[in-house]
Motif scaffolding. Structure first.
Motif, mmCIF file in Angstrom:
data_model
loop_
_atom_site.group_PDB
_atom_site.id
_atom_site.type_symbol
_atom_site.label_atom_id
_atom_site.label_comp_id
_atom_site.label_asym_id
_atom_site.label_seq_id
_atom_site.Cartn_x
_atom_site.Cartn_y
_atom_site.Cartn_z
ATOM 1 N N UNK A 33 9.115 5.368 0.697
ATOM 2 C CA UNK A 33 7.653 5.351 0.689
ATOM 3 C C UNK A 33 7.182 5.491 -0.759
ATOM 4 N N UNK A 34 6.258 4.659 -1.172
ATOM 5 C CA UNK A 34 5.767 4.658 -2.542
ATOM 6 C C UNK A 34 4.547 5.560 -2.677
ATOM 7 N N UNK A 35 4.397 6.127 -3.885
ATOM 8 C CA UNK A 35 3.260 6.983 -4.199
ATOM 9 C C UNK A 35 2.573 6.386 -5.417
ATOM 10 N N UNK A 36 1.372 5.900 -5.232
ATOM 11 C CA UNK A 36 0.637 5.258 -6.316
ATOM 12 C C UNK A 36 0.443 6.193 -7.502
ATOM 13 N N UNK A 62 0.861 -1.188 0.000
ATOM 14 C CA UNK A 62 0.000 0.000 0.000
ATOM 15 C C UNK A 62 0.891 1.231 0.000
ATOM 16 N N UNK A 63 0.526 2.197 -0.826
ATOM 17 C CA UNK A 63 1.336 3.424 -0.910
ATOM 18 C C UNK A 63 1.415 4.105 0.451
ATOM 19 N N UNK A 64 2.385 5.047 0.531
ATOM 20 C CA UNK A 64 2.646 5.796 1.771
ATOM 21 C C UNK A 64 3.147 4.880 2.879
ATOM 22 N N UNK A 65 3.809 3.808 2.479
ATOM 23 C CA UNK A 65 4.342 2.869 3.454
ATOM 24 C C UNK A 65 5.517 3.478 4.204
ATOM 25 N N UNK A 66 5.870 2.808 5.303
ATOM 26 C CA UNK A 66 7.035 3.224 6.084
ATOM 27 C C UNK A 66 8.301 2.665 5.435
ATOM 28 N N UNK A 67 9.342 3.454 5.187
ATOM 29 C CA UNK A 67 10.599 2.913 4.647
ATOM 30 C C UNK A 67 11.158 1.818 5.557
ATOM 31 N N UNK A 68 11.633 0.751 4.941
ATOM 32 C CA UNK A 68 12.129 -0.395 5.705
ATOM 33 C C UNK A 68 11.082 -1.459 5.952
ATOM 34 N N UNK A 69 9.851 -1.209 5.480
ATOM 35 C CA UNK A 69 8.768 -2.175 5.697
ATOM 36 C C UNK A 69 9.041 -3.477 4.930
ATOM 37 N N UNK A 70 8.801 -4.607 5.583
ATOM 38 C CA UNK A 70 8.943 -5.908 4.922
ATOM 39 C C UNK A 70 7.766 -6.117 3.979
#
Length: 803
Positions: free
Chosen positions: A509-512, A452-460
């Protein structure tokens, strides 16, 4: 003592190089004496003896020699007595094998033991007595006991002598087996009256240097009248006996006759002395002549027995004969298996016919009872090879694969051809060592992961998993992110892969709205040398999150002016006032927009379409309705939680421009009040006054010009040109706007003099002025023609300037 050395080599085209050397040494050498320089004779280097862990294998015999690896020589380990080792067997030899490993090599060593004159002839009895009748005729024979010399060849017994020789002479008779028959022959008549007892000395001499001898005392008692000696019925008796026959088994019965009568005719039987001490194995009945077995017979120790027997009467006369006993072999020995050398581990990539172990197989039985065949259990990739007589090698038959079987229990079974057959077996455990011959294999051919976009950097995000069929270090898998780019940016800026676990982490963090999906490759590499690897494609799909509020495209909200939509008082129910146009950059249900009327001056007059944002009248406009109407429309998306935007729509309910002007001069503006409020109010008033005067002049001029061109404009045919509001996106009903709107633009015949454009949409017209022109827009009824309302352009321009 001179040591003789005989050396010869033979090379066989097998999986290992084999050779043979022969030496000859005398018996009774001192312990530690040098036998030979085995390394030099075989052409081997001292280092090869050490690296190959050279050792001597002597089979079942005692270890008389030992190998000195440091010097490459064979030394005497134990005192060698040829007579004890071989007895009468010639030649006497020690048979050993020297075994080397890495690679396996086997050499046969034959050491012949030569005899030295270390044994003197000896008689079993120190004294022999004869009772001979004085009537014994000249030429009478008396058999004497044979001496025994354990040596062989020239060192063996060679001659006899008898002293004194007054009455008797010595007669020697050679036999087929090389022994001598010793007889004492009367050569002068006896006279008891002259000499009742005659002492004689029998001496046995060997041929060694120096010569050695043994003696036996012979006492002859002279008797009266016994002039006939016993006579055997056969000169040679033959018999057969089966090995392992029980004791007391009757072998044969011999018989001798004596022509004398009385006590002189009574015959007794005895077994003559011999080297083999046959009296321990056989016994003869002194009266009946029956020979019986009293010991244990082993075919593997002796295949034939030769027994000298003697018949003696009471007068001392005797005769001799021989019994030949053939031993019949019985299959009583199972094959003997001994492991000469064995490799504990085998590389799985070993070539075919690689020697794994060498075995020595021996069956002491004879003929078919001693013929041995060896085989191994089925369904294993090994084979047995008969390297040479009695030596077998276990070798690989096919290519090994540790991933199929990491260990083999090889049972070697050797059987003889006797009836019934006897067999022996030995089990060898072989471990297959791993070779890096398998690359890691991913559980899937490709992967799809979602985040899901707006994730936390480092998220598995996801885990890729690869397995390697190898073992230990060769099966240790590391994961590597292959270099690639996404929209010109290295993929390592987006994701990372844990080298040990294969867990994919988000680096940013990704942006859709910027990127919806991308692909990258992960390499799984094992820890072998050289390492093997495989790749897999991972598609990462960014899932939209409701992180963007709706954006209102129309009406345009400006901070410095007020724009109003004009509704005539003659408008019917359902009259389209305007349309709120909004978009949401999110996707899916996050971009589904709904429109609601949040505030209104008169809620009973207007409504907003829930899906299309169209503001329409819900009742007939009356004269009592206020001229200025203020509507607050809220636009909400369908996300969770939902986001919204508001837009203020000003509506003027009037039929003419002056009416609108008087009411909107004090129209409230949404501003941010601060300490400089007074300054801004004065400035706004000055600007509005200037614009009013300017527009008034322009509108009067335009009205005069259009009145002149009205007829020409009325008859003109104009092209259709689509018009879209700023930032408006028409998706043919699939996006935010569910309907299609087409617009017409009309120009005068002389477009160089006027840039007026007229737009028509459904039930209304919109007038837009080019940025370079001084005019603006106005909404009027679609049923009325512009040319029929000459005052309309003036009113539109003036109203727009005010707002």
């Amino acid at each position: 003592m001179k040591r003789q050395v005989l050396l010869f080599l033979s090379v066989l085209s097998l999986s290992s190089v084999l050779g043979q050397v022969s030496y000859s040494i005398p018996e009774e050498m001192e312990i530690g004496s040098l036998v030979c320089n085995i390394a030099q004779d075989l052409g081997l280097d001292i280092k090869r003896l050490k690296s190959g862990r050279a050792r001597i294998h002597s089979g079942d015999s005692a270890e008389y020699v030992e190998l000195n690896r440091e010097r490459g020589v064979l030394l005497i380990k134990e005192r060698i007595d040829r007579e004890t080792l071989c007895g009468e067997t010639t030649p006497c030899a020690l048979h050993s094998q020297m075994i080397l490993e890495n690679p396996m090599e086997l050499f046969r060593i034959t050491i012949e033991i030569t005899d030295i004159n270390d044994n003197a002839p000896s008689f079993e009895s120190h004294e022999k007595r004869f009772e001979i009748s004085e009537s014994a005729v000249v030429g009478s024979k008396f058999v004497l006991e044979k001496a025994i010399d354990a040596d062989i060849g020239t060192n063996d017994l060679q001659s006899y002598s008898l002293n004194p020789t007054n009455n008797f002479a010595l007669k020697l008779e050679n036999r087929a087996d090389g022994s001598k028959k010793v007889e004492m022959v009367l050569q002068k008549p006896l006279d008891r009256e002259q000499q009742e007892q005659i002492p004689l000395l029998l001496t046995a001499l060997d041929g060694g240097q120096p010569r050695m001898s043994g003696t036996m005392q012979i006492i002859v008692n002279v008797l009266d009248v016994n002039d006939n000696a016993p006579v055997f019925t056969k000169p040679v008796y033959k018999a057969t006996i089966t090995e392992n026959s029980p004791k007391r088994t009757s072998v044969i019965t011999v018989s001798a006759s004596d022509k004398d009568r009385g006590s002189n005719g009574e015959v007794s039987y005895t077994i003559s002395n011999s080297k083999r001490r046959l009296s321990n194995l056989f016994h003869i009945n002194g009266k009946s002549g029956e020979v019986i077995l009293v010991g244990e017979i082993d075919y593997e120790k002796a295949k034939i027995f030769e027994i000298d027997i003697e018949a003696i009467d009471n007068g001392g006369l005797s005769d001799s004969s021989k019994i030949l006993i053939d031993v019949t072999d019985v299959n009583d020995n199972s094959p003997q298996i001994k492991i000469l050398s064995k490799s504990e581990t085998v590389l799985e990539d070993s070539p075919e016919s690689t020697v794994i172990a060498m075995l020595s197989v021996n069956d002491p039985d004879s003929e078919r009872n001693g013929q041995v065949k060896c085989n191994i259990n089925e369904d294993i990739p090994f084979k047995m090879q008969n390297t040479m007589s009695g030596i077998y090698s276990l070798a690989t038959e096919f290519t090994l694969d540790r991933e199929i079987a990491s260990q083999y229990n090889v049972t070697v079974t050797c059987s003889d051809e006797g009836v019934p057959s006897l067999s022996s077996s030995v089990t060898l455990t072989l471990h297959i060592s791993d070779v890096n011959d398998n690359a890691p294999v991913f559980e899937r051919s490709s992967y799809e992961a979602y985040i899901v976009e707006n994730n936390t950097p480092g998220l598995s995000i996801f885990t890729v998993k690869a397995r390697d069929a190898d073992w230990n270090q060769n099966a240790r898998v590391s994961y590597i992110l292959e270099d690639s780019s996404v929209n010109g940016v290295p993929v390592s800026s987006y994701v990372s892969v844990s080298a040990d676990s294969g867990v994919i982490h988000a680096v940013r963090a990704f942006d859709y709205e910027q990127i919806k999906d991308f692909k990258f490759r992960v390499k799984a590499q094992d820890g072998g040398s050289p390492p093997l690897s495989s790749n897999v494609t991972v598609k990462l799909i960014i899932q939209d999150q409701n992180d963007n509020p709706p954006q209102v495209l129309y009406p345009v909200q400006t901070g410095g002016s007020v724009v109003a939509e004009m509704v005539p008082r003659t408008a019917d129910v359902g009259y389209l006032v305007t349309k709120v146009v909004a978009v949401d950059v999110d996707s899916g249900q996050n971009a589904w927009l709904s429109y609601k009327l949040q505030k209104a001056t008169d809620r009973a007059l207007f409504e907003v379409g829930l899906q299309n944002g169209e503001i329409r009248t819900i009742r007939q406009v009356s004269d009592k309705d206020a001229v200025k109407q203020r509507l607050t429309v809220i636009v909400e998306d369908n996300g969770q939680p939902s986001r919204s935007a508001t837009v203020i729509v000003n509506v003027a309910v009037a039929d003419s421009f002056p009416e609108v002007l008087s009411e909107f001069t004090d129209f409230p503006h949404d501003k941010e009040y601060n300490d400089n409020l007074t300054f801004y109010l004065v400035l706004a008033l000055a600007v509005v006054s200037f614009l009013f005067i300017t527009c008034l002049v322009v509108i009067i001029s335009v009205k005069i010009y259009r009145w002149r061109q009205s007829r020409i404009l009325y008859h003109s045919n104009l092209p259709v040109i689509p018009y879209y509001p700023p930032r408006y996106s028409d998706t043919l009903g699939t996006g935010t706007l569910p309907h299609v709107y087409n617009y017409e633009v009309c120009r005068t015949t002389d477009s160089r003099k006027s840039d007026c454009k007229f737009g028509r949409a459904g039930s209304q017209n919109v007038l837009i002025m080019d940025p370079s022109s001084t005019g603006t827009m106005q909404r009027i009824q679609s049923e009325k023609s512009i040319l029929d309302e000459p005052d309309s352009p003036l009113e539109v321009g003036f109203l727009a300037m005010l707002f």
